[in-house]
Write a protein that holds these residues in place. Structure first.
Motif, PDB file in Angstrom:
ATOM      1  N   ARG A  46      -3.332  21.169   3.352  1.00  0.00           N
ATOM      2  CA  ARG A  46      -2.227  20.334   2.848  1.00  0.00           C
ATOM      3  C   ARG A  46      -0.892  20.734   3.456  1.00  0.00           C
ATOM      4  O   ARG A  46      -0.034  19.895   3.718  1.00  0.00           O
ATOM      5  N   THR A  47      -0.688  22.016   3.686  1.00  0.00           N
ATOM      6  CA  THR A  47       0.581  22.496   4.227  1.00  0.00           C
ATOM      7  C   THR A  47       0.576  22.592   5.754  1.00  0.00           C
ATOM      8  O   THR A  47       1.567  23.017   6.349  1.00  0.00           O
ATOM      9  N   GLY A  48      -0.530  22.215   6.386  1.00  0.00           N
ATOM     10  CA  GLY A  48      -0.589  22.211   7.838  1.00  0.00           C
ATOM     11  C   GLY A  48      -0.935  23.550   8.462  1.00  0.00           C
ATOM     12  O   GLY A  48      -0.883  23.701   9.685  1.00  0.00           O
ATOM     13  N   VAL A  49      -1.294  24.529   7.640  1.00  0.00           N
ATOM     14  CA  VAL A  49      -1.693  25.834   8.176  1.00  0.00           C
ATOM     15  C   VAL A  49      -2.999  25.707   8.951  1.00  0.00           C
ATOM     16  O   VAL A  49      -3.156  26.257  10.039  1.00  0.00           O
ATOM     17  N   LEU A  50      -3.944  24.981   8.371  1.00  0.00           N
ATOM     18  CA  LEU A  50      -5.240  24.764   9.003  1.00  0.00           C
ATOM     19  C   LEU A  50      -5.405  23.289   9.329  1.00  0.00           C
ATOM     20  O   LEU A  50      -4.946  22.421   8.584  1.00  0.00           O
ATOM     21  N   PRO A  51      -6.081  22.976  10.434  1.00  0.00           N
ATOM     22  CA  PRO A  51      -6.365  21.572  10.741  1.00  0.00           C
ATOM     23  C   PRO A  51      -7.375  21.005   9.756  1.00  0.00           C
ATOM     24  O   PRO A  51      -8.309  21.698   9.331  1.00  0.00           O
ATOM     25  N   ALA A  52      -7.173  19.746   9.398  1.00  0.00           N
ATOM     26  CA  ALA A  52      -8.016  19.134   8.370  1.00  0.00           C
ATOM     27  C   ALA A  52      -9.389  18.729   8.889  1.00  0.00           C
ATOM     28  O   ALA A  52     -10.344  18.635   8.112  1.00  0.00           O
ATOM     29  N   GLY A  53      -9.508  18.510  10.185  1.00  0.00           N
ATOM     30  CA  GLY A  53     -10.709  17.897  10.737  1.00  0.00           C
ATOM     31  C   GLY A  53     -12.009  18.608  10.451  1.00  0.00           C
ATOM     32  O   GLY A  53     -13.052  17.965  10.307  1.00  0.00           O
ATOM     33  N   ASP A  54     -11.963  19.929  10.360  1.00  0.00           N
ATOM     34  CA  ASP A  54     -13.232  20.652  10.168  1.00  0.00           C
ATOM     35  C   ASP A  54     -13.278  21.376   8.829  1.00  0.00           C
ATOM     36  O   ASP A  54     -13.905  22.424   8.701  1.00  0.00           O
ATOM     37  N   LEU A  55     -12.640  20.805   7.805  1.00  0.00           N
ATOM     38  CA  LEU A  55     -12.636  21.417   6.484  1.00  0.00           C
ATOM     39  C   LEU A  55     -14.058  21.563   5.942  1.00  0.00           C
ATOM     40  O   LEU A  55     -14.409  22.608   5.378  1.00  0.00           O
ATOM     41  N   ASP A  56     -14.879  20.543   6.119  1.00  0.00           N
ATOM     42  CA  ASP A  56     -16.253  20.606   5.604  1.00  0.00           C
ATOM     43  C   ASP A  56     -17.038  21.721   6.284  1.00  0.00           C
ATOM     44  O   ASP A  56     -17.825  22.427   5.630  1.00  0.00           O
ATOM     45  N   ARG A  57     -16.838  21.891   7.575  1.00  0.00           N
ATOM     46  CA  ARG A  57     -17.542  22.959   8.282  1.00  0.00           C
ATOM     47  C   ARG A  57     -17.107  24.318   7.758  1.00  0.00           C
ATOM     48  O   ARG A  57     -17.911  25.229   7.572  1.00  0.00           O
ATOM     49  N   ARG A  58     -15.828  24.457   7.501  1.00  0.00           N
ATOM     50  CA  ARG A  58     -15.325  25.720   6.957  1.00  0.00           C
ATOM     51  C   ARG A  58     -15.918  25.992   5.592  1.00  0.00           C
ATOM     52  O   ARG A  58     -16.267  27.129   5.252  1.00  0.00           O
ATOM     53  N   ARG A  59     -16.038  24.946   4.786  1.00  0.00           N
ATOM     54  CA  ARG A  59     -16.615  25.120   3.457  1.00  0.00           C
ATOM     55  C   ARG A  59     -18.063  25.582   3.555  1.00  0.00           C
ATOM     56  O   ARG A  59     -18.497  26.437   2.771  1.00  0.00           O
ATOM     57  N   ARG A  60     -18.808  25.023   4.479  1.00  0.00           N
ATOM     58  CA  ARG A  60     -20.200  25.451   4.646  1.00  0.00           C
ATOM     59  C   ARG A  60     -20.266  26.912   5.076  1.00  0.00           C
ATOM     60  O   ARG A  60     -21.118  27.676   4.616  1.00  0.00           O
ATOM     61  N   SER A  61     -19.377  27.300   5.944  1.00  0.00           N
ATOM     62  CA  SER A  61     -19.345  28.680   6.408  1.00  0.00           C
ATOM     63  C   SER A  61     -18.996  29.633   5.270  1.00  0.00           C
ATOM     64  O   SER A  61     -19.607  30.704   5.112  1.00  0.00           O
ATOM     65  N   VAL A  62     -18.030  29.244   4.450  1.00  0.00           N
ATOM     66  CA  VAL A  62     -17.613  30.087   3.326  1.00  0.00           C
ATOM     67  C   VAL A  62     -18.752  30.237   2.320  1.00  0.00           C
ATOM     68  O   VAL A  62     -18.941  31.315   1.728  1.00  0.00           O
ATOM     69  N   ALA A  63     -19.523  29.184   2.123  1.00  0.00           N
ATOM     70  CA  ALA A  63     -20.630  29.230   1.170  1.00  0.00           C
ATOM     71  C   ALA A  63     -21.640  30.312   1.529  1.00  0.00           C
ATOM     72  O   ALA A  63     -22.344  30.836   0.662  1.00  0.00           O
ATOM     73  N   GLN A  64     -21.714  30.669   2.801  1.00  0.00           N
ATOM     74  CA  GLN A  64     -22.640  31.710   3.253  1.00  0.00           C
ATOM     75  C   GLN A  64     -22.004  33.097   3.221  1.00  0.00           C
ATOM     76  O   GLN A  64     -22.644  34.089   3.565  1.00  0.00           O
ATOM     77  N   GLN A  65     -20.734  33.177   2.817  1.00  0.00           N
ATOM     78  CA  GLN A  65     -20.010  34.459   2.793  1.00  0.00           C
ATOM     79  C   GLN A  65     -19.265  34.606   1.474  1.00  0.00           C
ATOM     80  O   GLN A  65     -18.085  34.955   1.453  1.00  0.00           O
ATOM     81  N   SER A  66     -19.937  34.351   0.372  1.00  0.00           N
ATOM     82  CA  SER A  66     -19.248  34.272  -0.913  1.00  0.00           C
ATOM     83  C   SER A  66     -18.561  35.586  -1.284  1.00  0.00           C
ATOM     84  O   SER A  66     -17.438  35.579  -1.810  1.00  0.00           O
ATOM     85  N   ARG A  67     -19.194  36.713  -1.012  1.00  0.00           N
ATOM     86  CA  ARG A  67     -18.577  37.989  -1.379  1.00  0.00           C
ATOM     87  C   ARG A  67     -17.328  38.249  -0.544  1.00  0.00           C
ATOM     88  O   ARG A  67     -16.297  38.663  -1.070  1.00  0.00           O
ATOM     89  N   ALA A  68     -17.426  37.985   0.753  1.00  0.00           N
ATOM     90  CA  ALA A  68     -16.270  38.181   1.630  1.00  0.00           C
ATOM     91  C   ALA A  68     -15.151  37.195   1.283  1.00  0.00           C
ATOM     92  O   ALA A  68     -13.967  37.535   1.356  1.00  0.00           O
ATOM     93  N   ALA A  69     -15.525  35.971   0.879  1.00  0.00           N
ATOM     94  CA  ALA A  69     -14.515  34.985   0.491  1.00  0.00           C
ATOM     95  C   ALA A  69     -13.784  35.429  -0.773  1.00  0.00           C
ATOM     96  O   ALA A  69     -12.564  35.247  -0.896  1.00  0.00           O
ATOM     97  N   SER A  70     -14.506  36.040  -1.701  1.00  0.00           N
ATOM     98  CA  SER A  70     -13.863  36.548  -2.921  1.00  0.00           C
ATOM     99  C   SER A  70     -12.877  37.661  -2.584  1.00  0.00           C
ATOM    100  O   SER A  70     -11.787  37.735  -3.164  1.00  0.00           O
ATOM    101  N   ALA A  71     -13.257  38.520  -1.645  1.00  0.00           N
ATOM    102  CA  ALA A  71     -12.350  39.592  -1.225  1.00  0.00           C
ATOM    103  C   ALA A  71     -11.111  39.024  -0.547  1.00  0.00           C
ATOM    104  O   ALA A  71      -9.988  39.497  -0.766  1.00  0.00           O
ATOM    105  N   ALA A  72     -11.298  37.988   0.273  1.00  0.00           N
ATOM    106  CA  ALA A  72     -10.159  37.350   0.944  1.00  0.00           C
ATOM    107  C   ALA A  72      -9.231  36.700  -0.074  1.00  0.00           C
ATOM    108  O   ALA A  72      -7.996  36.737   0.075  1.00  0.00           O
ATOM    109  N   LEU A  73      -9.802  36.124  -1.127  1.00  0.00           N
ATOM    110  CA  LEU A  73      -8.978  35.501  -2.163  1.00  0.00           C
ATOM    111  C   LEU A  73      -8.150  36.559  -2.896  1.00  0.00           C
ATOM    112  O   LEU A  73      -6.979  36.319  -3.211  1.00  0.00           O
ATOM    113  N   ARG A  74      -8.737  37.720  -3.131  1.00  0.00           N
ATOM    114  CA  ARG A  74      -7.970  38.803  -3.755  1.00  0.00           C
ATOM    115  C   ARG A  74      -6.807  39.227  -2.854  1.00  0.00           C
ATOM    116  O   ARG A  74      -5.705  39.506  -3.339  1.00  0.00           O
ATOM    117  N   ARG A  75      -7.050  39.265  -1.548  1.00  0.00           N
ATOM    118  CA  ARG A  75      -5.958  39.580  -0.620  1.00  0.00           C
ATOM    119  C   ARG A  75      -4.873  38.513  -0.694  1.00  0.00           C
ATOM    120  O   ARG A  75      -3.683  38.817  -0.614  1.00  0.00           O
TER     121      ARG A  75
END
Length: 201
Positions: A46-75
């Motif tokens: 929404r703020t233009g930090v990341l390109p919107a075109g591959d949001l779905d691909r990023r979501r699929r990738s994050v789904a396979q790294q749930s623990r690392a994604a939780s750590a990134a969210l804490r950061r």
């Protein structure tokens, strides 16, 4: 319970907008707009930090790294707290909190360590490997350090009606509200009600 409103983007700077991702932070309608890593991705698009075109691909990738994604969210939450501390100090003219500066510095240094330089217009810009889970934080930290080193830091203010931060780019330098349509309107209504009550007395 009503759904939370769409988060207003009113800071005028990427770092301040990131600091403002908790709505009504001290009030009864408090809502954290970054409760999941997916929230962070959506905000970044929404703020233009990341390109919107591959949001779905990023979501699929994050789904396979749930623990690392939780750590990134804490950061991300740690960076947000640090930005509020650092720029809250800037807005009030007090010394920067050392712990908050250390947190910001670490994220900015990490981002610089991953950055690549690309031509942009007549100069260059930093770019990052967006497949990294921490990548959404790096432009935010870079914007924060850039703002701290610029004359615009003197324009950083805290809203007179809520704890949000914003960059006052008004010509007169007298802006008081994060948003005239939000806190500014609430203040006008409050003054009107008080004036009517005083008149009745």
């Amino acid at each position: 319970m009503a759904d939370p409103r769409e988060l207003p983007i009113v800071g005028g700077n990427l770092a301040l907008d990131f600091a403002n991702t908790v709505d009504d932070p001290l009030g009864p309608a408090r809502h954290d707009h970054l409760t999941t890593y997916d929230d962070l991705l959506v905000w970044s698009v929404r703020t233009g930090v990341l390109p919107a075109g591959d949001l779905d691909r990023r979501r699929r990738s994050v789904a396979q790294q749930s623990r690392a994604a939780s750590a990134a969210l804490r950061r991300a939450h740690g960076l947000r707290d640090a930005l509020n501390g650092v720029f809250g100090a800037v807005a009030t003219g007090v010394t920067l909190p050392s712990d908050d500066w250390v947190t910001l510095r670490r994220v900015a240094a990490d981002g610089l360590g991953h950055a690549v330089v690309r031509p942009s217009g007549t100069g260059y810009r930093l770019d990052w490997p967006w497949e990294e889970l921490l990548a959404p934080l790096w432009p935010v930290a870079d914007a924060a350090v850039t703002l701290l080193r610029s004359g615009d830091r003197r324009r950083v203010k805290r809203c007179a009606g809520c704890p949000w931060l914003f960059l006052d780019v008004s010509r007169s330098g007298t802006r008081r509200w994060c948003s005239m349509e939000d806190c500014g309107t609430h203040e006008k209504v409050k003054r009107y009600v008080a004036k009517r009550a005083a008149a009745r007395r």
